[in-house]
Design a protein around this motif. Structure first.
Motif, PDB file in Angstrom:
ATOM      1  N   GLU A  18       0.731  -1.152   0.047  1.00  0.00           N
ATOM      2  CA  GLU A  18       0.075   0.015   0.076  1.00  0.00           C
ATOM      3  C   GLU A  18       0.814   1.285  -0.009  1.00  0.00           C
ATOM      4  O   GLU A  18       0.642   2.412  -0.753  1.00  0.00           O
ATOM      5  N   ASP A  19       1.981   1.240   0.825  1.00  0.00           N
ATOM      6  CA  ASP A  19       2.967   2.357   0.824  1.00  0.00           C
ATOM      7  C   ASP A  19       3.479   2.635  -0.679  1.00  0.00           C
ATOM      8  O   ASP A  19       3.661   3.806  -0.996  1.00  0.00           O
ATOM      9  N   LEU A  20       3.796   1.686  -1.433  1.00  0.00           N
ATOM     10  CA  LEU A  20       4.303   1.675  -2.584  1.00  0.00           C
ATOM     11  C   LEU A  20       3.355   2.213  -3.806  1.00  0.00           C
ATOM     12  O   LEU A  20       3.890   3.107  -4.537  1.00  0.00           O
ATOM     13  N   ASP A  21       2.206   1.636  -3.518  1.00  0.00           N
ATOM     14  CA  ASP A  21       1.169   2.203  -4.123  1.00  0.00           C
ATOM     15  C   ASP A  21       0.897   3.691  -4.254  1.00  0.00           C
ATOM     16  O   ASP A  21       0.461   4.435  -5.014  1.00  0.00           O
ATOM     17  N   CYS A  22       0.973   4.052  -2.709  1.00  0.00           N
ATOM     18  CA  CYS A  22       0.907   5.703  -2.548  1.00  0.00           C
ATOM     19  C   CYS A  22       2.052   6.416  -3.229  1.00  0.00           C
ATOM     20  O   CYS A  22       1.575   7.433  -3.867  1.00  0.00           O
ATOM     21  N   HIS A  23       3.009   5.953  -3.211  1.00  0.00           N
ATOM     22  CA  HIS A  23       4.183   6.561  -4.041  1.00  0.00           C
ATOM     23  C   HIS A  23       3.887   6.798  -5.428  1.00  0.00           C
ATOM     24  O   HIS A  23       4.110   7.501  -6.186  1.00  0.00           O
ATOM     25  N   ASP A  24       3.338   5.530  -5.962  1.00  0.00           N
ATOM     26  CA  ASP A  24       3.051   5.482  -7.372  1.00  0.00           C
ATOM     27  C   ASP A  24       1.912   6.550  -7.543  1.00  0.00           C
ATOM     28  O   ASP A  24       2.214   7.302  -8.745  1.00  0.00           O
ATOM     29  N   CYS A  25       1.013   6.654  -6.714  1.00  0.00           N
ATOM     30  CA  CYS A  25       0.004   7.720  -7.000  1.00  0.00           C
ATOM     31  C   CYS A  25       0.423   9.007  -7.052  1.00  0.00           C
ATOM     32  O   CYS A  25       0.261   9.969  -7.721  1.00  0.00           O
ATOM     33  N   VAL A  26       1.593   9.644  -6.222  1.00  0.00           N
ATOM     34  CA  VAL A  26       2.097  10.747  -5.932  1.00  0.00           C
ATOM     35  C   VAL A  26       2.952  10.956  -7.256  1.00  0.00           C
ATOM     36  O   VAL A  26       3.380  12.108  -7.593  1.00  0.00           O
ATOM     37  N   GLY A  27       3.707  10.066  -7.822  1.00  0.00           N
ATOM     38  CA  GLY A  27       4.509  10.129  -8.747  1.00  0.00           C
ATOM     39  C   GLY A  27       6.124   9.887  -8.555  1.00  0.00           C
ATOM     40  O   GLY A  27       6.689   9.997  -9.310  1.00  0.00           O
ATOM     41  N   ASN A  28       6.293   9.341  -7.361  1.00  0.00           N
ATOM     42  CA  ASN A  28       7.642   9.041  -6.918  1.00  0.00           C
ATOM     43  C   ASN A  28       7.759   7.680  -7.082  1.00  0.00           C
ATOM     44  O   ASN A  28       9.011   7.102  -6.352  1.00  0.00           O
ATOM     45  N   PHE A  29       7.434   6.862  -8.027  1.00  0.00           N
ATOM     46  CA  PHE A  29       7.768   5.582  -8.198  1.00  0.00           C
ATOM     47  C   PHE A  29       8.719   5.328  -9.161  1.00  0.00           C
ATOM     48  O   PHE A  29       8.784   5.639 -10.278  1.00  0.00           O
ATOM     49  N   LEU A  30       9.906   4.727  -8.525  1.00  0.00           N
ATOM     50  CA  LEU A  30      10.897   4.478  -9.322  1.00  0.00           C
ATOM     51  C   LEU A  30      10.937   2.969  -9.543  1.00  0.00           C
ATOM     52  O   LEU A  30      10.217   2.051  -9.350  1.00  0.00           O
ATOM     53  N   GLU A  31      11.952   2.377 -10.565  1.00  0.00           N
ATOM     54  CA  GLU A  31      12.060   1.279 -11.187  1.00  0.00           C
ATOM     55  C   GLU A  31      12.336   0.143  -9.859  1.00  0.00           C
ATOM     56  O   GLU A  31      11.762  -1.073  -9.859  1.00  0.00           O
ATOM     57  N   ASP A  32      13.231   0.621  -8.833  1.00  0.00           N
ATOM     58  CA  ASP A  32      13.449  -0.313  -7.523  1.00  0.00           C
ATOM     59  C   ASP A  32      12.200  -0.512  -6.788  1.00  0.00           C
ATOM     60  O   ASP A  32      12.098  -1.440  -6.320  1.00  0.00           O
ATOM     61  N   ASP A  33      11.299   0.397  -6.774  1.00  0.00           N
ATOM     62  CA  ASP A  33      10.021   0.296  -6.250  1.00  0.00           C
ATOM     63  C   ASP A  33       9.197  -0.643  -6.869  1.00  0.00           C
ATOM     64  O   ASP A  33       8.348  -1.392  -6.408  1.00  0.00           O
ATOM     65  N   ARG A  34       9.281  -0.615  -8.334  1.00  0.00           N
ATOM     66  CA  ARG A  34       8.284  -1.425  -8.928  1.00  0.00           C
ATOM     67  C   ARG A  34       8.639  -3.044  -8.782  1.00  0.00           C
ATOM     68  O   ARG A  34       8.228  -3.964  -8.584  1.00  0.00           O
ATOM     69  N   VAL A  35      10.288  -3.180  -8.638  1.00  0.00           N
ATOM     70  CA  VAL A  35      10.810  -4.646  -8.368  1.00  0.00           C
ATOM     71  C   VAL A  35      10.580  -4.982  -7.002  1.00  0.00           C
ATOM     72  O   VAL A  35      10.199  -6.134  -6.769  1.00  0.00           O
TER      73      VAL A  35
END
Length: 191
Positions: A18-35
Motif C-alpha cells: 500500500e505504501d508503494l502504491d501511494c508512492h506511485d499515485c504521487v509520482g515518486n515511483f522508481l524502477e526499484d520500487d516496482r521490483v
C-alpha cells in the motif's frame, strides 16, 4: 507453524504494498520500487499458499478427529471456500458490473474466446525440405526378420533380465534356443 505467525507478516507485506502504491499515485515511483512491489506480491502469494495449506491441514485433523459428519466447522469451511472462490463481478466496457447474468455472460465469452478451436494452427512448413528414406532403407524396415537376426538380438540381451511378467529370462531363452526357436521366430514374424 501457527496461523498467528503468518497474519502479522501478511499485514506488514500488505502495508508495504500500500505504501508503494501511494508512492506511485504521487509520482515518486522508481524502477526499484516496482521490483520491490513485485517481490512483495510474490511473498504475499507464498504466505497465502502457506495459510491455505495450514487451513487444509487443520480441516483434515478436525475431520479425522470428528469423523465424516455435517459439523459447524465443515459448513463454515465450505462457506469460506465458496466465498473465497466466488466471482463478485466483472468489468464490462470500463464499468464494474455485479449482475449475475452479466457476470455469467462475460465468463462464457471469455472461455469461448480462450478455448475456441481454429483451423489455423500458425505452423507453416512451406519451403521446408524433409529428408526421406531411400527405397533400400524402406525395404529393410518392412523386411521379415531372419532367424539369425532374432538369435543375435536374444544373445545381446543380459541373461538375468526378464522381458515380461511371465518370468522367463534371457538365460532360459538362450539355454532352450534349439527347442523354442521356431516359436519365437513365429511370434516375431507375426509382430
Amino acid at each position: 507453524m501457527c496461523l498467528v505467525t503468518f497474519i502479522p507478516e501478511k499485514k506488514k507485506i500488505l502495508q508495504a504494498i500500500e505504501d508503494l502504491d501511494c508512492h506511485d499515485c504521487v509520482g515518486n515511483f522508481l524502477e526499484d520500487d516496482r521490483v520491490k512491489r513485485c517481490e512483495l506480491i510474490c511473498d504475499l502469494r507464498e504466505i497465502d499458499k502457506k495459510l491455505d495449506s495450514l487451513m487444509c491441514q487443520k480441516a483434515r485433523v478436525n475431520w479425522l478427529k470428528n469423523g465424516d459428519s455435517c459439523t459447524k466447522f465443515y459448513h463454515s469451511t465450505l462457506r469460506w471456500r465458496r466465498l473465497r472462490n466466488e466471482v463478485k463481478g466483472v468489468e464490462v466496457g470500463g464499468q464494474w458490473c455485479e449482475e449475475p447474468y452479466t457476470v455469467r455472460l462475460e465468463a462464457n465469452k471469455l472461455f469461448e474466446k480462450r478455448f475456441k478451436a481454429t483451423r489455423d494452427y500458425g505452423v507453416r512448413l512451406d519451403g521446408v525440405e524433409f529428408t526421406s528414406l531411400s527405397v533400400e532403407e524402406n525395404m529393410s524396415l518392412i523386411a521379415v526378420f531372419s532367424e539369425e537376426e532374432i538369435r543375435n538380438a536374444v544373445w545381446q540381451c543380459e541373461g538375468t533380465k526378464s522381458p515380461g511378467s511371465h518370468g522367463f529370462n534371457f538365460n532360459f531363452l538362450k539355454n532352450c534356443w534349439e527347442i523354442i526357436k521356431d516359436d519365437i521366430v513365429a511370434v516375431v514374424t507375426l509382430f
